[in-house]
Design an enzyme around this catalytic site. Structure first.
Site, PDB file in Angstrom:
ATOM      1  CG  ASP A 161     -38.450  -2.523 -11.662  1.00 24.27           C
ATOM      2  OD1 ASP A 161     -38.950  -2.761 -13.102  1.00 24.27           O
ATOM      3  OD2 ASP A 161     -39.244  -2.170 -11.020  1.00 24.27           O
ATOM      4  CG  ASP A 217     -34.594  -8.807  -2.271  1.00 23.35           C
ATOM      5  OD1 ASP A 217     -35.695  -9.084  -2.817  1.00 23.35           O
ATOM      6  OD2 ASP A 217     -35.080  -8.481  -0.475  1.00 23.35           O
ATOM      7  CG  ASP A 272     -29.204  -9.572  -1.743  1.00 24.68           C
ATOM      8  OD1 ASP A 272     -29.512  -9.705  -1.954  1.00 24.68           O
ATOM      9  OD2 ASP A 272     -28.349  -9.661  -0.822  1.00 24.68           O
ATOM     10  CG  ASP A 314     -40.959  -6.564   3.686  1.00 25.29           C
ATOM     11  OD1 ASP A 314     -41.075  -5.191   4.206  1.00 25.29           O
ATOM     12  OD2 ASP A 314     -39.518  -6.599   4.002  1.00 25.29           O
TER      13      ASP A 314
END
Length: 699
Positions: A275, A334, A336, A428
């Site tokens: 994104d 994600d 990281d 989430d």
């Protein structure tokens, strides 16, 4: 060192005495002394320097010269420690001076400040009003103390002329009107504090029972065989998603880790959901995906033109692809996060022959937990969250909040629950609650870890906590009717409403801020309202001890942890209010800044062995990994040229520090020991955070 001669080493002649030679090891920070024994262990040695005939058989004496050396060396060490402390104090003062001279405050952050201007001004005005009031009251109390206005309660009704009459009127007003109201608020917050402490104690006891009985999720089927033969075992189709947005620092390590998952290549597909609005970052990520495609990985790059709904919108758009129907599970990481190669082999088998299971969540581990004090304190909090909260809820309730990453979902459970929704900033938790209302069960794997990175600056951590504490209140408003109307048991409804949302998401930040940052300072100026010592010191110390048990190596930081948690209460309370009343800042999403520190060691581990580098199909991988390491080492210089980072001054924290320090001065007048020390150190904690002296420091 050579043996001493002369006065302290003995007399020349046939019956000269010898002292014990000594070797001083200067490289030893403890200045330890090694004594060299003489050749004849039975020879007599002097016991004291002034003794003429006193001897000790087989002993080792120490003369005055040795003692002098020891004292001098220890004095040198003490002087070094004092110099280090003085240097640290000077550096701290210089950093504070630079902050004030620079003049950058949290109000200058604009949209990135995670607060609307209206809310920021109102909340800051509220704290500032308490600060002004406390300073006025301190001035009155100081005047009364200097002039000795110790008016007895019986004398308050007598007419007194002059300034003393005003002070007497203040005492009557305080005792008749202010003290009862403040005492009522104090008692209410203490009750909430005790309820929340009891909940935490019960959770810790549940964790202790789990560890004592060695309870852990068990597979209903045998473990998976080796992945060499895809047809030999249970290897369902898995879709792996990596949502990211301007993650230039960490995109390479996450893609490399996911592409090296130990799973049949034909049975999993990687979606890189980018994104990013930066064309350079888009190009870098697209090129990285192309390199792994050339190496044989099944990986796709996907970029949205309309970036609506943040992460939830990104995931929702990806699930709308036509090929998703060919996959049974979806794993989310994600940008990281770096899963171990055996992540899927240790998580996906739990779904086999367990049709009611909707989610398998792994715990997080942190590669930069020892980077600075801020990351150490975050590690304490998150270790307790996973070890206690997630594990206990998973074992006894089969429900917990999805952490948004390092988890595997059954796609049917996502579709049955309505899919991803963009209505809150905690998508989430939203999908987890809706899946629970539809009867799906969750499993938490405490022994399966996924490495990730903690925010290293207070600014990034503050924005993250704002999102994490405003989103649940948004969600509570939206899903409360659905919880009441759902067909789950009354016990599960009560757990969701009273424990999951109200107690842990609303009451905790409310009483932390109100009790320790507002009520406690005010009780110093209204002593008729009392706050017991066990509320101020003993119970918080016990709760901090329980919090730190899952990470025993962090025990030396228990006091900073207690103070920092109270300091963060102002941000959490502000976020909770904005989410509960749907204020503008509740819908703001700021991507947590990453540093990419976790990449170097892990990328080396992911590198292709030398033999495989000579294979024609793997030639593109080695330059790719080398480029990763080079880019990571050069990234600070590049970032420094492009954008300057600055530490800021946080006005609300500074105002609260002055409020607490003012209350500490008032407490000192009344000799309230525990209250004074708590207010003093808590005020210093707010001062350090307000000047942004915790976490990453930018020169």
């Amino acid at each position: 060192m050579a043996p001493w001669t002369g006065l302290w080493g003995g007399r020349a002649g046939g019956d000269a005495y010898r002292g014990t030679p000594v070797v001083v090891k200067m490289e030893n920070p403890n200045w330890s002394i090694s004594e060299i024994s003489p050749e004849d262990d039975d020879e007599d040695f002097l016991v004291g320097a002034g003794a003429t005939g006193a001897r000790r058989k087989g002993g080792r004496g120490k003369n005055a010269k040795q003692i002098t050396w020891v004292l001098l060396l220890k004095a040198h060490r003490a002087a070094g420690c004092l110099a280090s402390l003085a240097s640290a104090a000077v550096a701290l003062g210089a950093a504070a001076r630079r902050r004030v001279a620079d003049g950058r405050t949290d109000a200058d952050a604009g949209v990135a400040g995670a607060e609307s201007p209206v809310l920021r001004s109102r909340f800051y005005a509220f704290i500032r009003a308490f600060l002004v009031l406390s300073m006025l009251l301190l001035a009155v109390e100081l005047a009364a103390h200097v002039n000795g206005w110790n008016l007895a309660a019986s004398a308050l009704a007598l007419p007194i002329i002059g300034v003393e009459s005003l002070y007497g009127s203040w005492l009557r007003l305080r005792a008749a009107y202010l003290a009862p109201l403040l005492q009522f608020l104090t008692d209410a917050c203490v009750v909430l504090f005790l309820i929340q402490s009891a909940d935490r104690l019960i959770q810790c006891l549940g964790c202790f029972y789990i560890n004592l009985k060695r309870i852990k999720p068990k597979l209903k089927s045998s473990p998976l065989p080796d992945a060499e033969d895809p047809n030999a075992g249970y290897y369902p189709m898995v879709l792996v998603q990596i949502p990211m947005c301007n993650e230039k620092e960490v995109y390479q390590q996450s893609i490399a880790a996911v592409c090296n998952l130990d799973w049949p290549r034909s049975n999993f597909l990687v979606q890189v959901l980018d994104d990013s609005d930066d064309p350079t970052t888009q190009s870098l990520i697209r090129d990285e995906v192309a390199k792994w495609q050339q190496n044989g990985a099944r990986i796709l790059y996907r970029h949205r033109v309309l970036r609506d709904g943040y992460k939830a919108g990104n995931l929702k758009s990806a699930m709308g692809c036509s090929y998703v129907k060919d996959y049974e599970f979806v794993a989310i990481f994600d940008a990281d996060f770096q899963p171990n190669p055996d992540f899927l082999k240790r998580s996906v088998p739990h779904f086999k022959d367990n049709d009611e299971l909707g989610l398998v969540q792994a715990r997080w581990s942190f590669v930069n937990k020892d980077e600075n004090l801020l990351t150490r304190l975050q590690n304490i909090n998150l270790c307790f969250h996973f070890e206690v909260e997630q594990q206990v809820n998973g074992v006894f309730l089969n429900f917990f909040g999805f952490n948004g990453t390092a988890g595997v979902w059954r796609i049917k459970a996502l579709e049955d629950s309505g899919g991803w929704m963009e209505r809150t900033t905690v998508e989430d938790m939203d999908i987890a609650v809706r899946a629970h209302l539809h009867g799906w069960k969750f499993i938490f794997l405490n022994d399966v870890e996924c490495q990730c990175e903690l925010p290293e600056s207070y600014e990034a951590y503050r924005k993250q906590q704002h999102r994490w504490h405003s989103g649940p209140m948004q969600l509570f408003r939206l899903c409360l009717p659905d919880i009441i109307k759902s067909k789950i048991s009354v016990w599960k409804k009560a757990n969701l409403i009273f424990l999951f949302f109200l107690l842990r998401k609303l009451i905790l930040p409310f009483y932390s801020f109100t009790l320790f940052c507002i009520i406690l300072p005010m009780t110093m100026f209204v002593p008729e309202a009392e706050l017991p010592d066990w509320v101020v010191c003993y119970i918080p110390a016990l709760m901090s001890l329980l919090n730190i048990l899952p990470s025993p190596k962090s025990f030396p930081f228990i006091i900073p942890y207690l103070l920092f948690e109270n300091t963060m209460s102002v941000t959490k309370f502000n976020a909770m209010i904005s989410g509960l009343f749907q204020l503008g800042s509740a819908y703001e999403w700021v991507v947590t800044k990453k540093s990419g520190r976790s990449s170097e060691g892990d990328l080396i581990a992911l590198a292709v062995p030398p033999k495989e580098l000579r294979h024609p199909q793997r030639t593109g991988s080695a330059p790719n990994l080398d480029a990763m390491l080079k880019d990571q080492s050069d990234s600070p210089k590049k970032d420094g040229r492009k954008k300057k980072k600055h530490n800021r001054i946080y006005k609300k924290e500074l105002a609260l520090s002055l409020l607490l320090l003012t209350a500490a001065a008032r407490s000192l007048l009344t000799k309230q020991g525990i209250h004074f020390y708590f207010l003093l150190f808590q005020g210093i904690s707010f001062l350090l955070v307000g000047l942004d002296l915790i976490g990453e420091q930018v020169e």
